[in-house]
Structure formats: C-alpha cells, structure tokens
Design a protein around this motif. Structure first.
Motif: not given
Length: 262
Positions: A78-83
């Motif tokens: 979720s962190f990387w896809s959100g970034l």
C-alpha cells in the motif's frame, strides 16, 4: 524575511497558479497524513507478535501470526502503490496531462466527424481514455498484489488468464455504466441553468440508489459465482448474529468459498 517575501511573491502570482499550487499542496498533505497513520499501524503489526487478550478466545497464535504477516505485506504494498499514485498524479498535473488528453479526445472526435460543439461526445471520449490509462497503469500493481502477495499467503485462486479476462470484463462493465450516466449528467448540467447543481445532485442520488439496488442481483454475478449457503450450523450462526444486531438478513450466499449475505 525571506519567508514573507516568498509568500508575497506567491500572492502576486495569477489566480490559476495559486489554485494549482493549493491543489498540489492539499493532495500531498492528505497523502503524507495518511502515510503517517499507515506507518503507525504498520508499527503495531511489527511489534504485536502475540495474540491480544481481547482476541485470545477466538483466535489461536498460528492464525494471528499469519494475519500479522499478511497485513505487513499489504501495508508495504500500500505504501509503494500509494507513493506511485501520488507521484503519477503530480506529474500529470505538472506536465499538463489532463489538457493534453482533452485535446487528444477532440482530435479523435474530429476524425469521427464531430466538431467542438459536441462537447458531451468529447467528454465521453476523454473519460474513456482516462479510465483506459488508469487501468493500464494500475495493471502491474494489481498483478503484483494478486500473484505475489495474495499467492504468498494462500489467498489467490486465479490463473493469469482468468485475471486478465476479469480485468477486461470489469473495464467493459465500468464503461457501460460510466459513459451513459456521465452523458446524462453532462446534459443536465448543460440545460440546468442557474440551478443545475440541484438537478445534478438529484440525478446522482437516484443513480446511486439504483446501482446499490441492482448491484447484488445483476452486476456482482458478472464477476463471481453466487450459490446459496446450505442449511447447517454456519448458516444458523450467521442468522443468529444478524438477528442479534437487528440486521435485515434475507439471503446468505457463498462467493468463491466465502460466505456473504444480503
């Protein structure tokens, strides 16, 4: 002194640039705040290695550990896809991606014989191209989520062929709903006069209620197989639980091995 000079310079900028900067600032502020909250939750996933007392009676250590590791992987994803999503949106705004897509839509309409006066047709082409771009850029993330994370934790039951077929089906169904609804909404805005926002709000309210009503019976079965849950202990326990919270339970289905109700 330098900070106040920068603020004065910013206020002297044209209004559209100030609005543009405010939109970017707001978007990144929301993203950073949500990332901060997600990081706090991730810290809990890392440090809570034993079953909390509140869950001791309904969850064993093995199940808790599997759930904890799954949530850790999901939070990283979720962190990387959100970034990526935030950077992508910022670059689209900075480099004029939306105006470019609008001009491209106009060219496609021109090829089909529709001039600038057909703004609703151009808007529909714009929506089609925008959703196609979103689907294509989001596809690698969906593939990784399904065939790496979900596969790793034993939740994936799809083949690559089924996944792609389902993705195409979702895109087509989305367009079949989005384009007619958008065309009607744009027409209402066009003829609505000074009170167009009231008519547009009423229209979107009606559409939302219709979609909620027909989703379970007509839309969801296009993507999943629904079979009634057989009579037995599980169904009885679900009915008892629904009755205890005054939930108006009418049907219980099994969807790909999971129980659902409505």
């Amino acid at each position: 002194m330098g900070m106040w000079a920068s603020l004065d310079a910013m206020w002297e900028m044209p209004a559209e640039k100030r609005i543009f900067g405010a939109v970017l600032l707001f978007s990144w502020t929301v993203y950073l705040w949500e990332s901060f909250l997600a990081q706090r939750q991730r810290r809990i996933y890392k440090t809570t290695t034993h079953v909390p007392p509140e869950l001791g009676q309904i969850m064993d250590s093995e199940t808790f550990e599997k759930s904890r590791l799954y949530q850790l992987d999901k939070s990283t994803f979720s962190f990387w896809s959100g970034l990526y999503s935030e950077i992508e949106g910022t670059l689209i705004l900075l480099f004029g991606g939306i105006p470019y897509l609008w001009r491209l839509s106009g060219r496609f309409c021109g090829y089909a014989g529709f001039g600038p006066e057909y703004e609703i047709i151009q808007s529909l082409v714009f929506l089609l191209l925008a959703t196609l771009f979103s689907a294509l850029t989001g596809l690698p993330w969906s593939l990784y989520n399904t065939f790496v994370i979900e596969e790793k934790h034993g939740f994936n039951q799809q083949t690559l062929g089924f996944f792609m077929k389902d993705a195409v089906k979702k895109f087509i169904v989305t367009q079949c709903i989005l384009l007619p609804v958008s065309s009607l909404l744009l027409y209402i805005i066009k003829i609505g006069g000074d009170y167009f926002f009231i008519y547009a709000w009423l229209f979107t309210l009606v559409v939302s209620l219709v979609l909620v009503t027909i989703y379970a019976d007509y839309i969801a079965p296009l993507f999943d197989k629904f079979t009634p849950l057989p009579e037995g202990k599980l169904k009885q326990e679900i009915e008892v639980m629904a009755k205890s919270i005054d939930f108006p339970l009418t049907k219980v289905y099994v969807v790909e091995g999971k129980a659902t109700w409505g």
